[in-house]
Design a protein around this motif. Sequence first.
Motif, PDB file in Angstrom:
ATOM      1  N   SER A 356      98.581  12.294  24.493  1.00 35.05           N
ATOM      2  CA  SER A 356      98.416  10.851  24.728  1.00 35.05           C
ATOM      3  C   SER A 356      97.863  10.569  26.116  1.00 35.05           C
ATOM      4  CB  SER A 356      99.761  10.140  24.541  1.00 35.05           C
ATOM      5  OG  SER A 356     100.720  10.635  25.463  1.00 35.05           O
ATOM      6  N   VAL A 357      98.233  11.383  27.100  1.00 33.91           N
ATOM      7  CA  VAL A 357      97.697  11.186  28.446  1.00 33.91           C
ATOM      8  C   VAL A 357      96.195  11.443  28.461  1.00 33.91           C
ATOM      9  CG1 VAL A 357      97.831  11.940  30.848  1.00 33.91           C
ATOM     10  CG2 VAL A 357      99.901  11.782  29.478  1.00 33.91           C
ATOM     11  N   MET A 358      95.724  12.425  27.661  1.00 29.94           N
ATOM     12  CA  MET A 358      94.291  12.701  27.603  1.00 29.94           C
ATOM     13  C   MET A 358      93.533  11.514  27.025  1.00 29.94           C
ATOM     14  SD  MET A 358      91.865  14.882  28.173  1.00 29.94           S
ATOM     15  CE  MET A 358      92.680  16.467  28.360  1.00 29.94           C
ATOM     16  N   GLU A 359      94.100  10.865  26.054  1.00 32.07           N
ATOM     17  CA  GLU A 359      93.440   9.691  25.480  1.00 32.07           C
ATOM     18  C   GLU A 359      93.266   8.593  26.521  1.00 32.07           C
ATOM     19  OE1 GLU A 359      94.064   6.477  21.825  1.00 32.07           O
ATOM     20  OE2 GLU A 359      95.522   8.073  22.190  1.00 32.07           O
ATOM     21  N   ALA A 360      94.304   8.302  27.275  1.00 31.36           N
ATOM     22  CA  ALA A 360      94.213   7.286  28.320  1.00 31.36           C
ATOM     23  C   ALA A 360      93.238   7.697  29.413  1.00 31.36           C
ATOM     24  CB  ALA A 360      95.600   7.022  28.909  1.00 31.36           C
ATOM     25  N   THR A 361      93.187   9.006  29.702  1.00 32.29           N
ATOM     26  CA  THR A 361      92.271   9.502  30.731  1.00 32.29           C
ATOM     27  C   THR A 361      90.818   9.330  30.301  1.00 32.29           C
ATOM     28  OG1 THR A 361      93.919  11.120  31.445  1.00 32.29           O
ATOM     29  CG2 THR A 361      91.647  11.499  32.114  1.00 32.29           C
ATOM     30  N   LEU A 362      90.509   9.649  29.059  1.00 32.10           N
ATOM     31  CA  LEU A 362      89.133   9.541  28.566  1.00 32.10           C
ATOM     32  C   LEU A 362      88.686   8.081  28.450  1.00 32.10           C
ATOM     33  CD1 LEU A 362      89.150  12.325  25.821  1.00 32.10           C
ATOM     34  CD2 LEU A 362      88.128  12.426  28.106  1.00 32.10           C
ATOM     35  N   GLN A 363      89.599   7.197  28.119  1.00 28.40           N
ATOM     36  CA  GLN A 363      89.222   5.781  28.012  1.00 28.40           C
ATOM     37  C   GLN A 363      88.841   5.180  29.360  1.00 28.40           C
ATOM     38  OE1 GLN A 363      92.558   3.904  26.106  1.00 28.40           O
ATOM     39  NE2 GLN A 363      92.049   4.713  24.064  1.00 28.40           N
ATOM     40  N   ALA A 364      89.419   5.688  30.426  1.00 28.66           N
ATOM     41  CA  ALA A 364      89.093   5.169  31.759  1.00 28.66           C
ATOM     42  C   ALA A 364      87.989   5.944  32.449  1.00 28.66           C
ATOM     43  CB  ALA A 364      90.341   5.182  32.643  1.00 28.66           C
ATOM     44  N   ALA A 365      87.485   7.020  31.832  1.00 38.93           N
ATOM     45  CA  ALA A 365      86.542   7.922  32.504  1.00 38.93           C
ATOM     46  C   ALA A 365      85.174   7.275  32.670  1.00 38.93           C
ATOM     47  CB  ALA A 365      86.421   9.221  31.710  1.00 38.93           C
ATOM     48  N   ASP A 366      84.590   7.471  33.852  1.00 41.02           N
ATOM     49  CA  ASP A 366      83.205   7.080  34.134  1.00 41.02           C
ATOM     50  C   ASP A 366      82.277   8.289  34.176  1.00 41.02           C
ATOM     51  OD1 ASP A 366      83.553   4.154  34.677  1.00 41.02           O
ATOM     52  OD2 ASP A 366      84.862   4.919  36.257  1.00 41.02           O
ATOM     53  N   GLN A 367      82.800   9.440  34.493  1.00 47.70           N
ATOM     54  CA  GLN A 367      82.011  10.669  34.602  1.00 47.70           C
ATOM     55  C   GLN A 367      82.920  11.835  34.226  1.00 47.70           C
ATOM     56  OE1 GLN A 367      78.564  11.580  36.536  1.00 47.70           O
ATOM     57  NE2 GLN A 367      79.084  12.970  34.903  1.00 47.70           N
ATOM     58  N   LEU A 368      82.438  12.711  33.345  1.00 45.26           N
ATOM     59  CA  LEU A 368      83.227  13.860  32.899  1.00 45.26           C
ATOM     60  C   LEU A 368      82.736  15.124  33.577  1.00 45.26           C
ATOM     61  CD1 LEU A 368      83.443  13.216  29.031  1.00 45.26           C
ATOM     62  CD2 LEU A 368      85.132  12.650  30.805  1.00 45.26           C
ATOM     63  N   VAL A 369      83.710  15.993  33.930  1.00 47.75           N
ATOM     64  CA  VAL A 369      83.420  17.313  34.466  1.00 47.75           C
ATOM     65  C   VAL A 369      84.151  18.324  33.577  1.00 47.75           C
ATOM     66  CG1 VAL A 369      83.620  18.878  36.425  1.00 47.75           C
ATOM     67  CG2 VAL A 369      83.134  16.449  36.813  1.00 47.75           C
ATOM     68  N   VAL A 370      83.385  19.203  32.948  1.00 51.38           N
ATOM     69  CA  VAL A 370      83.938  20.204  32.031  1.00 51.38           C
ATOM     70  C   VAL A 370      83.780  21.570  32.688  1.00 51.38           C
ATOM     71  CG1 VAL A 370      83.825  21.224  29.733  1.00 51.38           C
ATOM     72  CG2 VAL A 370      83.362  18.775  30.043  1.00 51.38           C
ATOM     73  N   VAL A 371      84.875  22.348  32.714  1.00 51.25           N
ATOM     74  CA  VAL A 371      84.881  23.662  33.358  1.00 51.25           C
ATOM     75  C   VAL A 371      84.789  24.739  32.279  1.00 51.25           C
ATOM     76  CG1 VAL A 371      86.117  25.224  34.896  1.00 51.25           C
ATOM     77  CG2 VAL A 371      86.266  22.741  35.240  1.00 51.25           C
ATOM     78  N   ALA A 372      83.856  25.675  32.484  1.00 58.54           N
ATOM     79  CA  ALA A 372      83.665  26.808  31.562  1.00 58.54           C
ATOM     80  C   ALA A 372      83.854  28.112  32.323  1.00 58.54           C
ATOM     81  CB  ALA A 372      82.282  26.755  30.919  1.00 58.54           C
ATOM     82  N   GLY A 373      84.479  29.117  31.656  1.00 59.56           N
ATOM     83  CA  GLY A 373      84.674  30.420  32.275  1.00 59.56           C
ATOM     84  C   GLY A 373      83.555  31.383  31.929  1.00 59.56           C
ATOM     85  N   LEU A 374      83.592  32.544  32.586  1.00 58.90           N
ATOM     86  CA  LEU A 374      82.549  33.559  32.392  1.00 58.90           C
ATOM     87  C   LEU A 374      82.994  34.595  31.355  1.00 58.90           C
ATOM     88  CD1 LEU A 374      81.252  34.115  36.026  1.00 58.90           C
ATOM     89  CD2 LEU A 374      80.202  32.795  34.178  1.00 58.90           C
ATOM     90  N   SER A 375      83.354  34.121  30.207  1.00 60.29           N
ATOM     91  CA  SER A 375      83.634  34.996  29.075  1.00 60.29           C
ATOM     92  C   SER A 375      83.182  34.284  27.813  1.00 60.29           C
ATOM     93  CB  SER A 375      85.131  35.350  28.995  1.00 60.29           C
ATOM     94  OG  SER A 375      85.896  34.183  28.751  1.00 60.29           O
ATOM     95  N   VAL A 376      83.097  35.028  26.741  1.00 54.79           N
ATOM     96  CA  VAL A 376      82.579  34.443  25.506  1.00 54.79           C
ATOM     97  C   VAL A 376      83.514  33.373  24.983  1.00 54.79           C
ATOM     98  CG1 VAL A 376      81.909  34.945  23.135  1.00 54.79           C
ATOM     99  CG2 VAL A 376      81.337  36.566  24.939  1.00 54.79           C
ATOM    100  N   ASP A 377      84.824  33.664  24.919  1.00 51.87           N
ATOM    101  CA  ASP A 377      85.754  32.681  24.391  1.00 51.87           C
ATOM    102  C   ASP A 377      85.867  31.460  25.303  1.00 51.87           C
ATOM    103  OD1 ASP A 377      86.940  34.161  26.373  1.00 51.87           O
ATOM    104  OD2 ASP A 377      88.946  34.026  25.515  1.00 51.87           O
ATOM    105  N   GLU A 378      85.851  31.658  26.605  1.00 52.33           N
ATOM    106  CA  GLU A 378      85.916  30.527  27.523  1.00 52.33           C
ATOM    107  C   GLU A 378      84.675  29.642  27.432  1.00 52.33           C
ATOM    108  OE1 GLU A 378      88.626  32.774  30.986  1.00 52.33           O
ATOM    109  OE2 GLU A 378      86.471  32.427  31.252  1.00 52.33           O
TER     110      GLU A 378
END
Length: 477
Positions: A356-378
């Motif tokens: 539920s906190v993620m839903e509230a966070t996305l509704q207020a978001a102006d810019q998203l930053v997504v972090v990806a790792g250096l592996s296939v699954d990440e």
Amino acid sequence: MTPERTEHTPDDAEHGVLSDSGSLDTSGLGILGGGTAQVNVAMPAANDDDDFVDDEESIANRPEQRSAASAEEAARAKAFDAFLSQPVEPEIAEPAAGETSVAAEETGDVENTVADSDDDDPRSQIEDADVFSTEIESERSALVAPAPVTLTSKRLGEIEADRETADLLTADRLLDPSHVIRSEPEGAWQHLVYSLSLRRINLGDSKRAKARKELDRRIAAPLAGGARFVPVLSRKGGVGKTTVTTLLGMALADARDDRVIAIDANPDRGTLSDRISRPGGKTVRDLVRMSGEVVGFNDLSAMVARDETRLDVVASDADPSVSEAFSDTDYRDVARLAAHYYSLVLTDTGTGIVHSVMEATLQAADQLVVVAGLSVDEARLASETLTWLETNGYSSQVRNAVVVINSARPGSPVVQLDQLESHFKTRVRAVLRMPYDPHIAAGSAITFRDLEPETRRAARELAATVVEGLRSLASAA
């Protein structure tokens, strides 16, 4: 000798007639001969009758004559007062030769009008004076009142081609370069030449210094409007989501003049406050409970941890059972309070994207930053996160998002970074790389100035990219 006068009239003595002229010698006058003698002259008494005075008094004492004279004097006084009450006429230039001055004609008309009104009835004189005053006032207004002036402004290019406006008088154009004192150059070689020449030769900053100042300018660009929310997402733990949030917040707070805060909204015991060298004793739960008591920035400052770069951090609860109760309503209360005192609000989210906190966070978001790792699954989980966002109504945020490929382990990665980068560029606005740093890998508090130069440069580039994305949204709106 003149014979003595024997008969006397009653009025001779009273009206100054000589009483004895026998001894008067008139030989000196050429009239008669003889000697001179003393003469007695009697003047009229003060109470004697004077026909002229008596006549004037008798006329003035007549009732009908006195009322007419008073009315005439009153009319003349009122006409004269009306004429004097007119405002003073401004000076008018002398007319040319052969022309008649309007003022002179008006003066002549005044004299003729006053002269002609002497013999008229008092009431007609008063009416003539009022009409005369109105005519004089209208003529004076027509002669003296200036024409209205309309002021208009012209932009560059709307005036004549051969004329310049004040906008062209810039400092670069007017100041003599030989007299302008330039700042001390940055760079080893540039500074050496500057010192050996006794500050006479200034080669300017080095390329690295110019790039750093340009990066500072991009990060410090103003943001119009209210607070901006930037959540940092990742569906897999251990890829460096909290690290990226910390580096982004430090780079923003270090270069900008406004306030930046990072909120740890991870319901599973977040470690954002552990990355700050000056931790505080309050948590996000305390902020929710005491939000009604916050009436100023000083009250809020007592509940946050502040880094030396001026980054403020709100820590999560250390007890997972308590933090689990942190709901979307609680996050909105904290976000509302932070938006009142800060310009940029970063959110370190948890791995549960359906929380539920993620839903509230996305509704207020102006810019998203997504972090990806250096592996296939990440890398695959990061791409799936973008897909989930697109299918749940956040496709516009995904197109404007930034993907950070974080190197959390030393050595060469097992995946091809170029291929991974090209994949994410087809889905988001920008893709950046965060290099490995042993200072970060230790897991202790991060000191921004102690980081490797490449790490600081990457963090500042991420901050500049985020600010540019926020500014593009503001201009599009």
